[in-house]
Scaffold this motif. Sequence first.
Motif, PDB file in Angstrom:
ATOM      1  N   GLU A   1       0.836  -1.198   0.000  1.00  0.00           N
ATOM      2  CA  GLU A   1       0.000   0.000   0.000  1.00  0.00           C
ATOM      3  C   GLU A   1       0.873   1.252   0.000  1.00  0.00           C
ATOM      4  O   GLU A   1       1.954   1.271   0.589  1.00  0.00           O
ATOM      5  N   PHE A   2       0.373   2.277  -0.647  1.00  0.00           N
ATOM      6  CA  PHE A   2       0.966   3.608  -0.596  1.00  0.00           C
ATOM      7  C   PHE A   2       0.106   4.423   0.355  1.00  0.00           C
ATOM      8  O   PHE A   2      -1.088   4.628   0.101  1.00  0.00           O
ATOM      9  N   ILE A   3       0.685   4.854   1.460  1.00  0.00           N
ATOM     10  CA  ILE A   3      -0.061   5.591   2.481  1.00  0.00           C
ATOM     11  C   ILE A   3       0.164   7.081   2.255  1.00  0.00           C
ATOM     12  O   ILE A   3       1.228   7.619   2.563  1.00  0.00           O
ATOM     13  N   ASP A   4      -0.824   7.742   1.717  1.00  0.00           N
ATOM     14  CA  ASP A   4      -0.689   9.154   1.354  1.00  0.00           C
ATOM     15  C   ASP A   4      -1.070  10.040   2.538  1.00  0.00           C
ATOM     16  O   ASP A   4      -2.233  10.114   2.917  1.00  0.00           O
ATOM     17  N   VAL A   5      -0.078  10.707   3.093  1.00  0.00           N
ATOM     18  CA  VAL A   5      -0.315  11.585   4.247  1.00  0.00           C
ATOM     19  C   VAL A   5      -0.381  13.059   3.844  1.00  0.00           C
ATOM     20  O   VAL A   5      -0.600  13.926   4.684  1.00  0.00           O
ATOM     21  N   THR A   6      -0.202  13.348   2.557  1.00  0.00           N
ATOM     22  CA  THR A   6      -0.049  14.746   2.131  1.00  0.00           C
ATOM     23  C   THR A   6      -1.310  15.573   2.361  1.00  0.00           C
ATOM     24  O   THR A   6      -1.237  16.683   2.897  1.00  0.00           O
ATOM     25  N   LYS A   7      -2.472  15.069   1.984  1.00  0.00           N
ATOM     26  CA  LYS A   7      -3.704  15.845   2.135  1.00  0.00           C
ATOM     27  C   LYS A   7      -4.042  16.087   3.598  1.00  0.00           C
ATOM     28  O   LYS A   7      -4.533  17.161   3.963  1.00  0.00           O
ATOM     29  N   ALA A   8      -3.778  15.107   4.427  1.00  0.00           N
ATOM     30  CA  ALA A   8      -4.076  15.245   5.859  1.00  0.00           C
ATOM     31  C   ALA A   8      -3.214  16.299   6.530  1.00  0.00           C
ATOM     32  O   ALA A   8      -3.560  16.804   7.601  1.00  0.00           O
ATOM     33  N   MET A   9      -2.109  16.644   5.899  1.00  0.00           N
ATOM     34  CA  MET A   9      -1.192  17.639   6.459  1.00  0.00           C
ATOM     35  C   MET A   9      -1.472  19.045   5.930  1.00  0.00           C
ATOM     36  O   MET A   9      -0.725  19.980   6.215  1.00  0.00           O
ATOM     37  N   GLN A  10      -2.575  19.207   5.195  1.00  0.00           N
ATOM     38  CA  GLN A  10      -2.918  20.509   4.620  1.00  0.00           C
ATOM     39  C   GLN A  10      -3.986  21.221   5.446  1.00  0.00           C
ATOM     40  O   GLN A  10      -4.791  20.586   6.131  1.00  0.00           O
ATOM     41  N   ASP A  11      -4.009  22.552   5.338  1.00  0.00           N
ATOM     42  CA  ASP A  11      -5.078  23.320   5.970  1.00  0.00           C
ATOM     43  C   ASP A  11      -6.267  23.401   5.013  1.00  0.00           C
ATOM     44  O   ASP A  11      -6.269  22.789   3.941  1.00  0.00           O
ATOM     45  N   THR A  12      -7.276  24.152   5.385  1.00  0.00           N
ATOM     46  CA  THR A  12      -8.495  24.222   4.566  1.00  0.00           C
ATOM     47  C   THR A  12      -8.261  24.881   3.215  1.00  0.00           C
ATOM     48  O   THR A  12      -9.069  24.721   2.297  1.00  0.00           O
ATOM     49  N   ASN A  13      -7.159  25.590   3.074  1.00  0.00           N
ATOM     50  CA  ASN A  13      -6.833  26.230   1.795  1.00  0.00           C
ATOM     51  C   ASN A  13      -5.916  25.379   0.928  1.00  0.00           C
ATOM     52  O   ASN A  13      -5.499  25.809  -0.154  1.00  0.00           O
ATOM     53  N   GLY A  14      -5.601  24.190   1.407  1.00  0.00           N
ATOM     54  CA  GLY A  14      -4.744  23.296   0.635  1.00  0.00           C
ATOM     55  C   GLY A  14      -3.261  23.556   0.799  1.00  0.00           C
ATOM     56  O   GLY A  14      -2.443  23.020   0.040  1.00  0.00           O
ATOM     57  N   ASN A  15      -2.897  24.357   1.799  1.00  0.00           N
ATOM     58  CA  ASN A  15      -1.485  24.640   2.064  1.00  0.00           C
ATOM     59  C   ASN A  15      -0.957  23.728   3.166  1.00  0.00           C
ATOM     60  O   ASN A  15      -1.697  23.311   4.055  1.00  0.00           O
ATOM     61  N   VAL A  16       0.334  23.431   3.100  1.00  0.00           N
ATOM     62  CA  VAL A  16       0.950  22.613   4.143  1.00  0.00           C
ATOM     63  C   VAL A  16       0.888  23.348   5.480  1.00  0.00           C
ATOM     64  O   VAL A  16       1.256  24.520   5.575  1.00  0.00           O
ATOM     65  N   ARG A  17       0.410  22.664   6.500  1.00  0.00           N
ATOM     66  CA  ARG A  17       0.295  23.265   7.831  1.00  0.00           C
ATOM     67  C   ARG A  17       1.662  23.398   8.488  1.00  0.00           C
ATOM     68  O   ARG A  17       2.308  22.395   8.803  1.00  0.00           O
ATOM     69  N   LYS A  18       2.105  24.615   8.697  1.00  0.00           N
ATOM     70  CA  LYS A  18       3.403  24.847   9.329  1.00  0.00           C
ATOM     71  C   LYS A  18       3.329  24.677  10.846  1.00  0.00           C
ATOM     72  O   LYS A  18       4.357  24.462  11.500  1.00  0.00           O
ATOM     73  N   ASP A  19       2.119  24.756  11.400  1.00  0.00           N
ATOM     74  CA  ASP A  19       1.977  24.687  12.851  1.00  0.00           C
ATOM     75  C   ASP A  19       2.230  23.295  13.412  1.00  0.00           C
ATOM     76  O   ASP A  19       2.362  23.131  14.626  1.00  0.00           O
ATOM     77  N   ILE A  20       2.312  22.290  12.556  1.00  0.00           N
ATOM     78  CA  ILE A  20       2.553  20.927  13.038  1.00  0.00           C
ATOM     79  C   ILE A  20       4.043  20.580  13.035  1.00  0.00           C
ATOM     80  O   ILE A  20       4.429  19.477  13.415  1.00  0.00           O
TER      81      ILE A  20
END
Length: 218
Positions: A174-193
């Motif tokens: 399996e390929f476990i895609d974590v990219t979308k879960a790490m985005q904010d509501t605007n589709g940007n990478v969340r820097k706060d994490i």
Amino acid sequence: MKKILSAFLLLFFVFSFSQEKKPMFWQDIQNFKKEDLQNPPPKDAILFLGSSSFTKWTDVADYFPGKTIINRGFGGSRLTDLNDFADDLLAPYQPKQIIIYCGENDFADNHKLKAQEVVNRYKSFYKKIRERFPHIEVDYISIKYSPSREVIWPQIKEANKKIAAFMKKEPDAEFIDVTKAMQDTNGNVRKDIFVEDMLHFKPEGYQIWARVMKPYMK
């Protein structure tokens, strides 16, 4: 006195040369071996292999209650290192599942590195896993978009796409895609994490990964 001094210098140079010849991360592998001697690894565990995102996940077992996890991430490692130390990373264990996070440092070490080269490195390591463990579950976590490494995001995107396509065709993979879960509501990478280096995670980052990973855990 001169003979003693000459002998000392010879020993010093021999020692220095032997130290220089040891490959990068050699000591990390020796530490794993020592740990395995002190605490023999259990069978049918979930083996984590990869770079510092796993190394720094020191409390990983707390995120997956009821799961037996062996964490063998070593910081700064690349897929080339997983290939070089494949026997040391695989032979001591009898896991029921292997989860890999690696590839980000390959690009970080060489910003001009082509995505296909990283894909090839991963395929090589995957083949080594399958030679030893033909039927266990093998999963690959997508390379994350670290804010401090935005310059390599284009290669990361391409590599993720190609590795996902490869894993889709493989059995028990399996390929476990974590990219979308790490985005904010605007589709940007969340820097706060991320912690201050904008590369490694705060606990909130690992909580996101754990939520995405749990359905894949055996």
